[in-house]
Design a protein around this motif. Structure first.
Motif, PDB file in Angstrom:
ATOM      1  N   MET A  27       0.811  -1.222   0.000  1.00 45.94           N
ATOM      2  CA  MET A  27       0.000   0.000   0.000  1.00 45.94           C
ATOM      3  C   MET A  27       0.845   1.272   0.000  1.00 45.94           C
ATOM      4  SD  MET A  27      -3.226  -1.097   0.157  1.00 45.94           S
ATOM      5  CE  MET A  27      -4.329   0.029   1.012  1.00 45.94           C
ATOM      6  N   TYR A  83      -7.163   3.638  -3.095  1.00 44.24           N
ATOM      7  CA  TYR A  83      -6.736   2.625  -2.132  1.00 44.24           C
ATOM      8  C   TYR A  83      -7.962   2.233  -1.313  1.00 44.24           C
ATOM      9  CZ  TYR A  83      -1.830   3.908  -3.014  1.00 44.24           C
ATOM     10  OH  TYR A  83      -0.604   4.144  -3.590  1.00 44.24           O
ATOM     11  N   ILE A 118      -6.203  -0.153  -5.573  1.00 46.07           N
ATOM     12  CA  ILE A 118      -5.174  -0.796  -4.759  1.00 46.07           C
ATOM     13  C   ILE A 118      -5.824  -1.416  -3.530  1.00 46.07           C
ATOM     14  CG2 ILE A 118      -2.932  -0.497  -3.657  1.00 46.07           C
ATOM     15  CD1 ILE A 118      -3.058   0.358  -6.629  1.00 46.07           C
TER      16      ILE A 118
END
Length: 236
Positions: A104, A194, A220
């Motif tokens: 991440m 994300y 992500i």
């Protein structure tokens, strides 16, 4: 496999039922924003095989510059076997850490980044926010969007004062409002997204973000490659 036994420096609760454990940093150890790890109670590996009920996967919620290695977790009234032991630990007690990794890390591509989380999932996002505030290079803007049905937002008092200089927050109690704000930002920002939450939350986001023309490469998730492939094979 390298294992670190490390002491608890501090245990704090905020909001109710959500606990943060600040641990000593193992000597010579460093990590990136978005790192995850396995946390185990002492004695988990004393038998013929590790006791998996005494191990949990956790996101690291701190940066090395803060001087501690931390994680935050929710402990319910009827906790798991692991958390039944964890909730009774205090300053000076020890935990075992191993299997560190990171999927991440902030992508610095001169684009906007959206951090999308549910409830305590914002744990993963906290160090990304702090890293951006330290170094904004390669990132146009950063938004943290968190949905929490009870309105007790984790880290709210810490994160909200950081707003400014390209960083902003959205806190929502209801999914309808959350998805409306998300859609507005995606349509106007062409972002990298994300996503952190439970399986249903992640799968729902992949489908919704695809419908908003976000490519899989720009979604992500903090999952192993083989699990990530399963998510990306989703169809409406």
């Amino acid at each position: 496999m390298i294992k670190f036994k490390t002491k608890i420096l501090k245990v704090s609760e905020a909001p109710e039922g959500v606990w943060t454990y600040a641990l000593e940093i193992p000597q010579g150890f460093g990590w990136d924003e978005g790192t995850h790890m396995h946390v185990a109670n002492l004695g988990f590996d004393e038998g013929d095989a590790p006791n998996r009920d005494q191990i949990r996967h956790m996101s690291v919620m701190s940066l090395p510059t803060e001087g501690y290695l931390g994680f935050t977790t929710k402990i319910d009234a009827e906790p798991s076997e692991f958390k039944s032991v964890l909730k009774d630990l205090k300053e000076g007690d020890s935990l075992v850490l191993f299997k560190f990794g990171s999927r991440m890390v902030l992508r610095r591509e001169e684009r906007t980044i959206l951090l999308l989380s549910m409830g305590v999932g914002i744990t993963t996002m906290r160090p990304l926010i702090l890293k951006y505030k330290e170094d904004r290079s390669g990132i146009s803007e950063l938004y943290s969007i968190n949905v929490n049905g009870d309105g007790d937002y984790v880290y709210y008092d810490e994160i909200e004062p950081l707003v400014g200089d390209g960083f902003d927050t959205v806190w929502c109690r209801h999914r309808t409002e959350y998805y409306e704000r998300l859609a507005d930002l995606v349509k106007s920002k062409n972002p990298i997204c994300y996503v952190v939450g439970n399986d249903a939350f992640i799968k729902d986001h992949i489908l919704k973000l695809r419908n908003l023309k976000v490519s899989d490469n720009d979604i992500i998730v903090d999952k192993k490659p083989e699990i990530r492939r399963d998510y990306y094979h989703l169809r409406d």
